[in-house]
Design a protein around this motif. Sequence first.
Motif, PDB file in Angstrom:
ATOM      1  N   PRO A  35      31.452  41.325  40.761  1.00  0.00           N
ATOM      2  CA  PRO A  35      30.832  41.622  39.463  1.00  0.00           C
ATOM      3  C   PRO A  35      31.686  41.174  38.276  1.00  0.00           C
ATOM      4  CG  PRO A  35      31.625  43.632  40.511  1.00  0.00           C
ATOM      5  CD  PRO A  35      31.721  42.554  41.534  1.00  0.00           C
ATOM      6  N   ASP A  36      32.963  40.929  38.465  1.00  0.00           N
ATOM      7  CA  ASP A  36      33.806  40.379  37.401  1.00  0.00           C
ATOM      8  C   ASP A  36      34.829  39.441  38.048  1.00  0.00           C
ATOM      9  OD1 ASP A  36      35.191  39.754  35.115  1.00  0.00           O
ATOM     10  OD2 ASP A  36      35.285  41.814  34.374  1.00  0.00           O
ATOM     11  N   LYS A  37      34.330  38.327  38.554  1.00  0.00           N
ATOM     12  CA  LYS A  37      35.163  37.372  39.289  1.00  0.00           C
ATOM     13  C   LYS A  37      36.288  36.823  38.409  1.00  0.00           C
ATOM     14  CE  LYS A  37      34.673  33.100  42.050  1.00  0.00           C
ATOM     15  NZ  LYS A  37      35.145  32.010  41.183  1.00  0.00           N
ATOM     16  N   LYS A  38      35.981  36.517  37.169  1.00  0.00           N
ATOM     17  CA  LYS A  38      36.975  35.938  36.271  1.00  0.00           C
ATOM     18  C   LYS A  38      38.163  36.880  36.065  1.00  0.00           C
ATOM     19  CE  LYS A  38      37.419  34.074  31.567  1.00  0.00           C
ATOM     20  NZ  LYS A  38      36.674  33.776  30.303  1.00  0.00           N
ATOM     21  N   LYS A  39      37.894  38.140  35.843  1.00  0.00           N
ATOM     22  CA  LYS A  39      38.965  39.118  35.629  1.00  0.00           C
ATOM     23  C   LYS A  39      39.775  39.321  36.902  1.00  0.00           C
ATOM     24  CE  LYS A  39      39.831  43.786  33.838  1.00  0.00           C
ATOM     25  NZ  LYS A  39      39.181  45.020  33.306  1.00  0.00           N
ATOM     26  N   ALA A  40      39.082  39.403  38.046  1.00  0.00           N
ATOM     27  CA  ALA A  40      39.782  39.569  39.319  1.00  0.00           C
ATOM     28  C   ALA A  40      40.709  38.386  39.591  1.00  0.00           C
ATOM     29  CB  ALA A  40      38.776  39.736  40.447  1.00  0.00           C
ATOM     30  N   GLU A  41      40.250  37.191  39.256  1.00  0.00           N
ATOM     31  CA  GLU A  41      41.061  35.992  39.486  1.00  0.00           C
ATOM     32  C   GLU A  41      42.301  35.964  38.600  1.00  0.00           C
ATOM     33  OE1 GLU A  41      37.547  33.023  41.116  1.00  0.00           O
ATOM     34  OE2 GLU A  41      37.962  33.104  38.968  1.00  0.00           O
ATOM     35  N   GLN A  42      42.171  36.409  37.373  1.00  0.00           N
ATOM     36  CA  GLN A  42      43.347  36.454  36.506  1.00  0.00           C
ATOM     37  C   GLN A  42      44.367  37.465  37.036  1.00  0.00           C
ATOM     38  OE1 GLN A  42      43.991  34.384  33.659  1.00  0.00           O
ATOM     39  NE2 GLN A  42      45.993  35.232  34.205  1.00  0.00           N
TER      40      GLN A  42
END
Length: 298
Positions: free
Chosen positions: A185-192
């Motif tokens: 649901p928040d791939k970008k945040k998890a990746e950072q």
Amino acid sequence: MSMSEMMTQMADKGGFIAALDQSGGSTPGALKLYGIPESAYSNEEEMFALMHEMRARIITAPCFSGDKVIGAILFERTMDGEIQGVPTPRYLWRERGVVPFVKIDKGLEAENDGVRLMKPMPGLDDLLARAAGLGVFGTKERSVIRLPSETGIAAIVRQQFEVGEQVRKHGLVPILEPEVLIDSPDKKKAEQMLHDAIAAEIEKLPSDARIMLKLTIPEVAGLYDNLARDERIVRVVALSGGYPLDDACERLSHNRLMIASFSRALIGDLRHEMDEKQFDDTLAIAVNKIYKASVDKV
């Protein structure tokens, strides 16, 4: 087999790594996609024999060579098997010019704190010693991130690096694979968060350590480029994560310092009933697309 030659290939040569490491849990699905229903086998031995035949067919295909496929990740049973009477790792390197790796994780724990850690790996040292004796270059171990949880991601990365240290003690190069699910649901945040946690662990490694990373193609292109530039990182490779082949290749082409390590995107169009020309031509199309996305960057 020369570890130094394989290291040079993995660090410097253009191309991609084929992921041929479907395990017991994912093998029925892979065979079904390939056109072999569960009714075609009656036990696990027959199932794995059919899977080995599929993998051998891929590995012996004309397009599957070190010209474009610089490495291949094997399931343990494939590593222990033979192709044309030759141990699979030796066949890969000597006959195809492809660097052999082996998958070592035993599957995933239930989700906790937004992530799924790896299950315990009893007998890992014995497996690593056997792999080294067969001429395997490295390993791969996968865990999964669904949510951007700092504590969960920290636990994932800590476990990955601990296993990686155990692998390195056997003279092998670990591929650490903390996969961020593409439907997070928040791939970008998890990746950072994952990037930052990995960077902190890399800084703790000795200068002579050599590891690899296998990561989901990030939402922010180039996110992992600074990690790839670290002298302790042999290569950063990308998993397809369920993206269709063309989508995965398009996304990968925007990440200058990542090469592919695809599984489903590589073999998804292959079918058991194809004749040899159809099979080879279909595999060649996928190989060429993945190779281009790995070496020709936007």
